[in-house]
Motif scaffolding. Structure first.
Motif, PDB file in Angstrom:
ATOM      1  N   ASP B  68      32.843  41.164 -41.499  1.00 19.74           N
ATOM      2  CA  ASP B  68      31.532  41.143 -42.158  1.00 19.74           C
ATOM      3  C   ASP B  68      31.407  42.296 -43.165  1.00 19.74           C
ATOM      4  O   ASP B  68      31.185  42.091 -44.366  1.00 19.74           O
ATOM      5  CB  ASP B  68      30.450  41.222 -41.074  1.00 19.74           C
ATOM      6  N   THR B  98      25.169  39.678 -46.212  1.00 23.12           N
ATOM      7  CA  THR B  98      25.986  38.540 -45.797  1.00 23.12           C
ATOM      8  C   THR B  98      25.122  37.292 -45.697  1.00 23.12           C
ATOM      9  O   THR B  98      24.113  37.293 -44.992  1.00 23.12           O
ATOM     10  CB  THR B  98      26.637  38.832 -44.437  1.00 23.12           C
ATOM     11  N   ALA B  99      25.541  36.235 -46.393  1.00 20.63           N
ATOM     12  CA  ALA B  99      24.853  34.943 -46.278  1.00 20.63           C
ATOM     13  C   ALA B  99      25.474  34.127 -45.145  1.00 20.63           C
ATOM     14  O   ALA B  99      24.767  33.497 -44.359  1.00 20.63           O
ATOM     15  CB  ALA B  99      24.941  34.176 -47.595  1.00 20.63           C
ATOM     16  N   SER B 100      26.808  34.137 -45.071  1.00 18.64           N
ATOM     17  CA  SER B 100      27.476  33.416 -43.977  1.00 18.64           C
ATOM     18  C   SER B 100      28.803  34.079 -43.653  1.00 18.64           C
ATOM     19  O   SER B 100      29.368  34.827 -44.472  1.00 18.64           O
ATOM     20  CB  SER B 100      27.685  31.949 -44.334  1.00 18.64           C
ATOM     21  N   LEU B 101      29.258  33.785 -42.453  1.00 15.05           N
ATOM     22  CA  LEU B 101      30.446  34.438 -41.887  1.00 15.05           C
ATOM     23  C   LEU B 101      31.197  33.386 -41.090  1.00 15.05           C
ATOM     24  O   LEU B 101      30.602  32.717 -40.228  1.00 15.05           O
ATOM     25  CB  LEU B 101      29.952  35.560 -40.961  1.00 15.05           C
ATOM     26  N   GLN B 102      32.468  33.184 -41.406  1.00 10.60           N
ATOM     27  CA  GLN B 102      33.305  32.231 -40.655  1.00 10.60           C
ATOM     28  C   GLN B 102      34.515  32.986 -40.142  1.00 10.60           C
ATOM     29  O   GLN B 102      35.207  33.651 -40.924  1.00 10.60           O
ATOM     30  CB  GLN B 102      33.742  31.077 -41.575  1.00 10.60           C
ATOM     31  N   ILE B 103      34.753  32.908 -38.851  1.00  9.28           N
ATOM     32  CA  ILE B 103      35.876  33.632 -38.255  1.00  9.28           C
ATOM     33  C   ILE B 103      36.745  32.657 -37.472  1.00  9.28           C
ATOM     34  O   ILE B 103      36.230  31.905 -36.629  1.00  9.28           O
ATOM     35  CB  ILE B 103      35.382  34.713 -37.262  1.00  9.28           C
TER      36      ILE B 103
END
Lengths: 162, 162
Positions: B68, B98-103
């Motif tokens: 992030d 942060t608008a979006s977070l992909q892990i």
């Protein structure tokens, strides 16, 4: 109320109860606790003052952590129930690990508000579950997240013991 | 070496330097620091002993936090460079949220290893940047992540000051 119920993390086997997010034995961790709320799952947490992003708003990494542990905890609750068990009935629940985590930050999350994560659990495979979570602050949805959780492979602990 | 370079977080304006993940003024935070590494960006961090998931492995929420802040930091570096600036030249850099977070957790992340997050930055809109990150432990990619970061709206601080 969440605090009146036995959470799935209350009954994780001791060896798997050290998670920084939700392990009851991790003295420095967040101690997230996940319970059934009807057909949904629920985790409550009030961020600490230092869990800030921009002053006044909660840190996204803390919100991602909440969604993460709420996801693995919800998957564990669901598989445990499918197997005929409820937290506290004396049977150890399955332990899940996170395969993937998707977070959408819908609105800035205000500091100083208790957060409620509400989960909907979906079985996609006997050993893989998807948990859709919405996090609310003051009744407003601030975060939407999805966790794909997998039953912890036995190799995990074998690798750890090396 | 990361520690020899001026990180973007070293020069965030004071009001925006309180982030639990990367704020230099947050005494209790992780103090992630993000620098240029050629055309890529880099953040190094060694998790603390309490940042565990299952004993022996790093907590996913900490890895999500690293991705992030590495994402927002990388986006800030990139827009700052596009504007003709480098950290330390006396100009305040833009601050992203942060608008979006992909892990995606590719492999269990071993404890006691320094982590290197390497980012590739892509402009998708003048105020919205996508950062693709790979996190390495002992030379192995353990996490892949994508952050969509947006220039912090002015309303953020106005709301915070209410």
């Amino acid at each position: 109320m969440v605090q009146d119920k036995i959470a799935i993390q209350d009954v994780y086997p001791d060896d798997y109860a050290w998670c920084y997010g939700c392990g009851r034995l991790n003295e420095n961790g967040h101690h997230f606790r996940t319970v059934w709320a009807g057909e949904n799952t629920e985790t409550e947490y009030t961020p600490k003052p230092e869990h800030t992003a921009i002053p006044g708003f909660v840190y996204g990494g803390l919100l991602a952590s909440l969604v993460d542990c709420h996801g693995t905890g919800s998957a564990s609750l669901a598989l445990h129930r499918k197997n005929g068990h409820e937290p506290g009935d004396g049977t150890e629940p399955p332990r899940f690990v996170t395969a993937s985590l998707q977070i959408d930050f819908m609105k800035p999350t205000p500091q100083n508000a208790p957060l409620r994560a509400i989960g909907t659990v979906e079985e996609v495979h006997p050993k893989k579950w998807k948990v859709h979570t919405e996090v609310f602050a003051n009744g407003t949805c601030v975060v939407k997240g999805t966790v794909v959780a997998a039953v912890m492979p036995k190799t995990f602990m074998e690798q750890a013991e090396k």
